[in-house]
Write an enzyme that holds these catalytic residues in place. Structure first.
Site, PDB file in Angstrom:
ATOM      1  N   GLU C  59       5.523 -27.519 -36.839  1.00 39.67           N
ATOM      2  CA  GLU C  59       4.597 -26.750 -37.682  1.00 39.67           C
ATOM      3  C   GLU C  59       3.717 -25.814 -36.865  1.00 39.67           C
ATOM      4  O   GLU C  59       3.475 -24.667 -37.254  1.00 39.67           O
ATOM      5  CB  GLU C  59       3.706 -27.702 -38.497  1.00 39.67           C
ATOM      6  CG  GLU C  59       4.426 -28.478 -39.601  1.00 39.67           C
ATOM      7  CD  GLU C  59       5.100 -29.759 -39.119  1.00 39.67           C
ATOM      8  OE1 GLU C  59       5.038 -30.055 -37.910  1.00 39.67           O
ATOM      9  OE2 GLU C  59       5.694 -30.469 -39.945  1.00 39.67           O
ATOM     10  N   HIS C 128       0.718 -38.347 -47.234  1.00 33.10           N
ATOM     11  CA  HIS C 128       1.480 -37.246 -47.840  1.00 33.10           C
ATOM     12  C   HIS C 128       0.769 -36.692 -49.073  1.00 33.10           C
ATOM     13  O   HIS C 128       1.428 -36.255 -50.021  1.00 33.10           O
ATOM     14  CB  HIS C 128       2.877 -37.720 -48.256  1.00 33.10           C
ATOM     15  CG  HIS C 128       3.874 -37.778 -47.136  1.00 33.10           C
ATOM     16  ND1 HIS C 128       3.837 -38.740 -46.159  1.00 33.10           N
ATOM     17  CD2 HIS C 128       4.937 -36.993 -46.834  1.00 33.10           C
ATOM     18  CE1 HIS C 128       4.844 -38.549 -45.314  1.00 33.10           C
ATOM     19  NE2 HIS C 128       5.512 -37.502 -45.706  1.00 33.10           N
TER      20      HIS C 128
HETATM   21  C1  LIG Z   1       4.546 -33.710 -39.381  1.00 34.80           C
HETATM   22  C2  LIG Z   1       5.650 -33.892 -40.358  1.00 34.80           C
HETATM   23  N1  LIG Z   1       6.448 -32.841 -40.674  1.00 34.80           N
HETATM   24  C3  LIG Z   1       7.457 -32.979 -41.575  1.00 34.80           C
HETATM   25  C4  LIG Z   1       7.699 -34.190 -42.182  1.00 34.80           C
HETATM   26  C5  LIG Z   1       8.850 -34.348 -43.209  1.00 34.80           C
HETATM   27  N2  LIG Z   1       9.936 -35.190 -42.693  1.00 34.80           N
HETATM   28  C6  LIG Z   1      10.020 -36.502 -42.988  1.00 34.80           C
HETATM   29  S1  LIG Z   1      11.318 -37.270 -42.223  1.00 34.80           S
HETATM   30  C7  LIG Z   1      11.804 -35.840 -41.483  1.00 34.80           C
HETATM   31  C8  LIG Z   1      12.988 -35.831 -40.564  1.00 34.80           C
HETATM   32  C9  LIG Z   1      12.757 -36.763 -39.429  1.00 34.80           C
HETATM   33  O1  LIG Z   1      13.868 -36.821 -38.607  1.00 34.80           O
HETATM   34  P1  LIG Z   1      13.970 -37.978 -37.523  1.00 34.80           P
HETATM   35  O2  LIG Z   1      12.682 -38.062 -36.759  1.00 34.80           O
HETATM   36  O3  LIG Z   1      15.202 -37.741 -36.726  1.00 34.80           O
HETATM   37  O4  LIG Z   1      14.066 -39.308 -38.363  1.00 34.80           O
HETATM   38  P2  LIG Z   1      15.275 -39.794 -39.311  1.00 34.80           P
HETATM   39  O5  LIG Z   1      14.806 -39.510 -40.703  1.00 34.80           O
HETATM   40  O6  LIG Z   1      16.500 -39.066 -38.928  1.00 34.80           O
HETATM   41  O7  LIG Z   1      15.368 -41.259 -39.059  1.00 34.80           O
HETATM   42  C10 LIG Z   1      10.957 -34.786 -41.861  1.00 34.80           C
HETATM   43  C11 LIG Z   1      11.091 -33.385 -41.396  1.00 34.80           C
HETATM   44  C12 LIG Z   1       6.838 -35.259 -41.826  1.00 34.80           C
HETATM   45  N3  LIG Z   1       6.981 -36.467 -42.369  1.00 34.80           N
HETATM   46  N4  LIG Z   1       5.852 -35.087 -40.916  1.00 34.80           N
END
Ligand SMILES: Cc1ncc(C[n+]2csc(CCOP(=O)(O)OP(=O)(O)O)c2C)c(N)n1
Ligand SMILES: Cc1ncc(C[n+]2csc(CCOP(=O)(O)OP(=O)(O)O)c2C)c(N)n1
Ligand SMILES: [Mg+2]
Ligand SMILES: [Mg+2]
Lengths: 323, 339, 323, 339
Positions: C59, C128
């Protein structure tokens, strides 16, 4: 009572707490800002070397590390320097430090202290002059202390360190060299207890930090013109001593709130909204805010003074209300 | 080879799987709101990591935390109650699926913000160092976390300050659903190799097949011993094939409820997800290995499944019968009292 | 006039602007949050592939990249998803996007749009569900838009994209599926012009975004009890239509402000402080804030409703003022 | 070897040096408030980088920006007026030493926050790509920036989005004053090697002696050509010995006013900072090289110094006579009008 500077009192509080509690740690940040006074901090460095951590320029991670450590009872004091830098750790302070206790239903707590120097510091320009107090106050779960004199600096810092909540200690570089009487021995000043720094029957001036100094100066000027101002020094925003504000307004019927932050959604807005809701009938005339003007901070020190909530503007506002 | 330990890890994995199936079921029944994430496909990593942890260690997790909580020893009753936001939940019902945590179980906090918990775990290492508790901080996080700068800052700090932390990156991008199909936006690093970052900083780094419980266990146990001894951080990248049901925001039970018999009865496997059942799904894979290596029998496996299924069944009942918090409870625990 | 959903109207505005101006770019973020509706955005994707950028989860850097690009006239729309994530880019939005025009003495400007979905979204839980509007309003130099209906969503989004200032477009996932009439053709709704969404002589209710919907519902209930509420939809906070607020209060003498943010230093505080300062005499009774309760957001949807500024609480507050 | 080009780079370096001496003098006279930073010791990098830039390129700088602004073509008059916060300053007097910038000169913005300008420069690359302007974004930043996560995020994004940006990290930690002596807190990376980070991401990386104007010029010119052609980002680490007067927050003129004659008259050099004058100070070093390599004569060097000194003298007068902004001006340019 000893006479010492704000900077000395602050360091004394930290030293005492580090002495009293082996769980108090200090990040070797910019506790005094860039205006000198760091010699006071040097002494702590020698005495508590193993509890002092030299930081890289990583406000976000360090704020969160202090938060995680706090969950195990380590009380880290993290001086972030200029309050502007705190925005780099905004997420970590609001979302992690400020929410963990609630989110865990009380199972963990976050006794960390984030220390910043805020406000117009004399040439800090656009990006080194933030006053984050109003933004922080909008976030539940964070205690906010704002001392205006050495005695309060010491007592409030002790409370901040001992508090089981994340505390943002909003300091002011311009206060560092100011001297004042400080009670002997150890003492804590509880949060949520405003201090009437001056009694007066004609008008209430609510302020915190350096603005208390300006307000006291203004009160002298006003007194010369027959207006006796009562100065309510909030000392902490969270918790807030609403009682003290309302009872002073009850006495004077007139209210000026002085606040470093830009006016919209500011500490001044909040105090006025609180009084409007809970004590509108107490007010003989509409209340007035004296904030930093709603602009950014220009580099020039004269313009900085012009936009700041200064003594002249407080006097002027008070006189208008009393006329 | 410690048979009991391996069977215990399998038990945790099976427990996680049945737990996640229960969560899915609850969501299908609209028993809780919002979006959520399941740990299916990553059970081997979570279960094996937690096997080496002690009470003085601290685990911090993410939005995909259920498996970590269960393996860390959180009672499935309280975890399910939390997901239903009930008073008996780990967080009194406040945190929900995003925030399962239990200070008692040595998992103080779970952040739903990508990368949020990584520095918190370093903070636990900081505390352990200061308090000489002998504990370590363990950060469980996804590969997407590498895109957030605060994670980079944390790796740097852990090295500079010599913090006893193990960073466990669960990289579930291999086999990830394409973004065009709604897949998560993970591992957006140009080289796609997250391990190169901590390596560049000079951190001790290891890569492991995150679907291989034994491999994770051996590696992690070894690292934990070393981190306790040296106080220095270590990074582990656990690569796991992404579970086909792991869509963005809302999972889908495309692989059906787990049938452990597939581990020895190949004839039960067919269709689109054949490869998943045969090669990747860590529960079946480990069951198969346990049998092949003579660690456990069919009977052991089935027995464990029956056991954990029962645990989950009663946990579901418990969770469903736990009351919702009173509305007035929203005011409590905003600020901590005195210590 | 066509009837369309909020989500459709928003996407129509973006599509029109991308058609009209080759300098408009879109970061492929989470424009609609997690509640569906992304099919509308899919169409833009096909048509403007070379001006759409798929983001990593960064971000802070993306907000600043949008800011830097804006200095060369590129108008980037950056949907950050849940407003909570915006705190990761707090420094970049407040310090770089919000200050560059002032700091350069007008030489550069920052026409970037930061889109977020804010508020209680139904199970978003503690991390959230942010409502960043009050914190943002405390920072000078940033425009803030908050639409409450499809027609406004379209007109305000067009204005946001065309504005030469950094604009935070504070949206609401719960509005996305709501339908409404949308004027045909292209049209802009200027910032700083509140809309009286309902006329009434007895009490003024000031709100924005989803709270306008709640306020309109409350007004129906109140009408049944003989109280006619006037609903002032702010539509933008910066600039603020103080005129509209004061003139409505002048008519009704009673004021309720409804605001998603926690009460301290909130939008509600600001509106009340403004009226207290500039129009206290207009008020027949003390004003009242209806904010999210001053706590964090629990996961449970029923508790979420309880803490939110909902229809019941608006009705109750209004009735008390009119009794 | 293009003699005129090299002499021009030298002229810029000399101009920067005399400019910084003037700034120091102004600060000693208390003509401006707050703390500040000088570019002394890094002139070779700034001057050589700017030599290859065109009007469509965009430079973004930091708290240590004076040299970048001057070399980019900002008139020293306006730059000095800015430092004194006068109306004729580049920013109308609002920015002061922290924020010298000039959109007209192709240097739209300067952030005083560590790492703040790095993604902004990537944004200029983003704009150049979108507008097909042929320009590139250039980020000038210190080694300390690597400690801020947003810089890591930016490197990643520049690669993912293929942005035409050149990241110039001016590493002035070699020879840095110790922290215990009040030195800056820079290069707090465990390996102390910032270049390994962009390398790990797979970025094209170069290291150069930042005190060697010719080396920087050749490398940067080459990179600029390639970045214009490919649109891909490049990273350059320019290592410079830190100027002994570069203390934390307030510089100190410990090496005295520059005497160019030291370049050919070694007898003028003595004392504590001998090594600085003989080996590191980039102005003297380049002067020496120019003479040895027959690019310029003593006369050329002295002539240039006389010239730029005159420029600075009149710039000082200009700045001092420029009025302060009216107090009412604080209200202007808070929000932009319509385009
Ligand atoms: C600061 C922030 N930005 C965006 C999000 C939205 N978001 C939730 S899970 C995710 C993907 C996360 O990917 P990863 O860390 O690889 O975890 P996975 O879901 O693959 O286990 C995103 C972008 C968030 N929760 N927090
Ligand atoms: C976000 C932020 N944190 C802290 C500071 C205070 N600060 C100013 S300069 C500086 C050191 C920067 O080091 P480097 O980037 O290497 O630049 P140098 O001064 O060595 O040229 C620090 C910590 C700041 N300006 N911004
Ligand atoms: Mg992932
Ligand atoms: Mg440096």
């Amino acid at each position: 009572m000893a006479v010492m500077t704000h900077a000395e009192a602050l360091v004394e509080a930290i030293r005492e707490c580090m002495d009293e509690d082996p769980n108090v740690a200090l990040v070797w940040g910019s506790l005094m800002g860039v205006g000198g006074n760091n010699e006071h901090v040097e002494h702590i460095k020698e005495d508590f070397a193993d509890r002092i951590f030299h930081p890289p320029i990583s406000e976000a991670a360090i704020a969160a590390i202090a938060t995680g450590a706090a969950m195990d009872g380590v009380r880290t004091i993290f001086p972030m320097g200029t309050a502007s830098f705190m925005f780099r750790a905004w997420d970590q302070i609001i979302h992690e430090a400020g929410e963990a206790h609630y989110m865990s239903n009380g199972a963990v707590s976050v006794p960390a202290v984030f220390h910043v120097v805020h406000g117009l510091r004399g040439g800090g320009s656009v990006q080194h002059s933030q006053s984050p107090q109003s933004m922080l106050w909008n976030a539940p779960g964070i205690e906010i202390a704002m001392p205006s004199c050495p005695a309060d600096a010491k007592g409030l810092m002790r409370t901040a360190i001992k508090s089981n909540n994340p505390t943002v200690f909003i300091d002011y570089q311009k206060l560092n060299k100011r001297s004042g009487e400080v009670p002997d021995g150890t003492y804590d000043i509880p949060f949520g207890v405003a201090d009437i720094k001056r009694q007066g029957a004609d008008i209430t001036i609510v302020a915190a930090s350096l603005q208390v100094v300006h307000s006291l100066e203004a009160a002298e000027v006003l007194s010369g013109e027959g207006i006796e101002a009562e100065i309510v020094d909030l000392r902490s925003l969270v918790p807030l001593d609403e009682e003290a504000i309302l009872s002073s307004v009850g006495k004077t019927g007139r209210l000026v709130v002085v606040d470093e932050a830009p006016p919209r959604c500011s500490v001044a807005s909040e105090v006025i909204a609180t009084v409007a809701e809970k004590g509108m009938d107490l007010l003989k005339v509409p209340p007035v805010r004296v904030n930093r003007l709603p602009v950014h901070v220009p580099a020039n020190v004269a313009l900085e003074d012009f936009i700041g909530p200064n003594t002249d503007r407080i006097v002027e506002a008070a006189k208008q209300l009393c006329s | 080879m410690d048979k009991l330990r391996l069977l215990d890890i399998f038990r945790q994995m099976m427990l996680i799987r049945r737990f996640e199936e229960a969560v899915y079921d609850f969501h299908e029944q609209k028993l809780f709101g919002g979006h959520y994430h399941l740990y299916i496909g990553q059970e081997a990593t979570g279960a094996a990591v937690m096997a080496s942890l002690r009470s003085e260690d601290r685990v911090f997790s993410t939005h995909r935390n259920h498996g970590h909580a269960i393996a860390r020893g959180v009672d499935p009753k309280n975890a399910l109650a939390e997901i239903l936001n009930r008073v008996d939940g780990t967080n009194g019902g406040r945190g929900g699926t995003f925030h399962l945590a239990s200070a008692d179980a040595g998992m103080p906090h779970t952040s739903a913000l990508v990368g949020g918990a990584v520095p918190l775990a370093a903070g636990a290492g900081f505390a352990a160092k200061l308090q000489k508790s002998g504990g370590i901080g363990v950060s469980m996080f996804g590969d997407g976390c590498f895109e957030e700068g605060v994670v980079f800052e944390t790796l740097n700090l852990a090295l500079l300050w010599k913090l006893p932390v193990i960073f466990v990156c669960e990289n579930n991008t291999p086999g990830a659903i394409l973004k065009s199909q709604g897949g998560n936006n993970t591992s957006n690093l140009p080289e796609g190799r997250v391990i190169q970052i901590p390596q560049a900083l000079g951190m001790e780094c290891h890569e492991v097949d995150g679907g291989d419980a034994v491999a994770v266990d051996e590696l992690f146990a070894d690292c934990a011993t070393r981190v306790r001894a040296t106080g220095h951080p270590v990074f582990i990248e656990a690569l796991t094939e992404r579970w086909p049901g792991n869509y963005f925001s809302f999972p889908s039970m495309v692989t059906g409820l787990t049938q452990v018999s597939m581990a020895w009865d190949g004839s039960a496997i067919s269709g689109e997800h054949e490869d998943w059942f045969k090669t990747h799904g860590p529960v079946l894979r480990f069951a198969r290995d346990l049998i092949v290596n003579g660690v456990g029998t069919f009977g052991d496996i089935v027995g464990i499944d029956v056991d954990v299924t029962e645990t989950i069944t009663s946990a579901k009942e418990f969770a469903l019968s736990s009351p919702l918090p009173e509305t007035d409870s929203v005011y409590s625990h905003l600020l901590a009292g005195e210590s």
